[in-house]
Design an enzyme around this catalytic site. Structure first.
Site, mmCIF file in Angstrom:
data_model
loop_
_atom_site.group_PDB
_atom_site.id
_atom_site.type_symbol
_atom_site.label_atom_id
_atom_site.label_comp_id
_atom_site.label_asym_id
_atom_site.label_seq_id
_atom_site.Cartn_x
_atom_site.Cartn_y
_atom_site.Cartn_z
ATOM 1 N N ARG A 91 0.824 -1.200 0.000
ATOM 2 C CA ARG A 91 0.000 0.000 0.000
ATOM 3 C C ARG A 91 0.862 1.256 0.000
ATOM 4 N NH1 ARG A 91 -2.111 -3.844 3.483
ATOM 5 N NH2 ARG A 91 -4.227 -4.587 2.976
ATOM 6 N N ARG A 154 -11.716 -8.828 9.204
ATOM 7 C CA ARG A 154 -11.038 -10.080 8.849
ATOM 8 C C ARG A 154 -10.598 -10.833 10.106
ATOM 9 N NH1 ARG A 154 -7.571 -6.815 4.309
ATOM 10 N NH2 ARG A 154 -8.929 -7.240 2.502
ATOM 11 N N HIS A 178 -2.724 0.452 8.203
ATOM 12 C CA HIS A 178 -3.455 -0.463 7.325
ATOM 13 C C HIS A 178 -2.430 -0.962 6.312
ATOM 14 C CE1 HIS A 178 -6.409 -2.356 4.856
ATOM 15 N NE2 HIS A 178 -6.295 -1.487 3.857
#
Length: 317
Positions: A91, A154, A178
């Protein structure tokens, strides 16, 4: 068009933007939904497709394609635009591409007179949320990143499978970036008040099971991207959960990305932490007492994000 009820603007109609819009409409969470995308033809097609489903929606809503002037009276502007994460890409690898895109988007939104709440979905979400804060000049409460909302879901799903209970009955969350430095909060995870960590540690292979669960959660996005090209439905539903908390003034605690000002021993960093979310935005951080290992991992995660935030500071000047 003149605003009717709650108004949400979705900027960027890739897989995440469309999934978010679909989830919002199916849950009847807004009255007006404006779609903005660089590809206006694509946006028109999505709007028409959504309108064709209105007879089967829980409640009618107006869905139309607009431009940044439509943000002037919006309650939420959700930014889902930007470069997508490719297979094998982290990311944080996306930051240089998306910072330029975000500066342009935020400047156009603010020029409309927007005075609502930014909800940031694009990656790296923590750094881009910080960028929206700096670019917009809004109070930190009104710039919310999706943070670890999906990672926490999750985690709950994995623990539900492990103990054969519904994920709704699992109280657990992930915090931090994240991304790859994310932290599982084993110290607070519980099912009906029973410590998940203690239950696992009572078995011979407890640590191995914990390690496997953590790895499964941390790597989940990579596996989904490898299989279908992107993650979309889970984060779309997570964004809807945050939007619901805002639009209906729920005051619920959600693991979102917000600016720390001394909480968890950190200052000046956008990062995923448990936060009270209501109509005013991300109004209060729940400053948990972490275990020594969790605190050490969290500090490392925060320092990593701070190093990337410096690119934003250099851009703003």
């Amino acid at each position: 068009m003149k605003k009717v009820g709650n108004k949400v603007v979705v900027v960027g109609l890739g897989a995440v933007g469309v999934s978010y819009a679909y989830s919002m409409l199916n849950q009847a969470l807004c009255d007006d939904m404006v779609l903005i995308d660089i590809n206006r033809t694509r946006a028109e097609g999505e709007a028409r497709d959504f309108r064709h489903g209105m007879p089967y929606a829980a409640s009618p809503a107006r869905i139309y394609v607009g431009d940044y002037d439509d943000c002037s009276d919006a309650d939420i502007v959700c930014i889902c635009a930007g470069a997508a994460q490719a297979p094998g890409e982290t990311r944080l690898d996306l930051i240089d591409k998306n910072l330029r895109i975000f500066r342009d988007i935020v400047s156009k939104v603010m020029a409309s007179g927007f005075d609502g709440i930014f909800l940031v979905a694009s990656n790296p979400v923590d750094v881009l949320s910080y960028a929206v804060l700096r670019f917009s000049g809004l109070p930190k409460e009104r710039v919310i990143g999706s943070g670890t909302i999906l990672d926490s879901a999750r985690f709950r799903v994995c623990l539900g499978n492990e103990f054969d209970v519904a994920p709704w009955s699992v109280d657990a969350m992930m915090i931090g970036e994240h991304g790859d430095s994310i932290i599982a909060l084993w110290s607070t995870a519980n099912i009906a008040g029973m410590s998940v960590q203690k239950m696992l540690e009572q078995s011979e292979d407890g640590q191995a099971r914990m390690d496997k669960i953590y790895t499964t959660v941390r790597n989940a996005a990579y596996e989904v991207i490898a299989a279908k090209g992107s993650t979309s439905h889970g984060i779309g539903m997570g964004l809807s959960r945050i939007s619901n908390a805002i639009l209906h003034n729920q005051g619920v605690v959600l693991p979102v990305s917000t600016l720390l000002e001394g909480e968890f021993g950190q200052k000046g960093v956008y990062i995923g932490v448990p936060t009270v979310v209501n109509r005013q935005g991300a109004v209060r951080i729940i400053d948990l007492q972490l275990s020594d290992d969790e605190a050490e991992r969290f500090a490392r995660s925060a320092e990593l994000l701070k190093s990337y935030q410096r690119k934003v500071d250099e851009m703003v000047g």
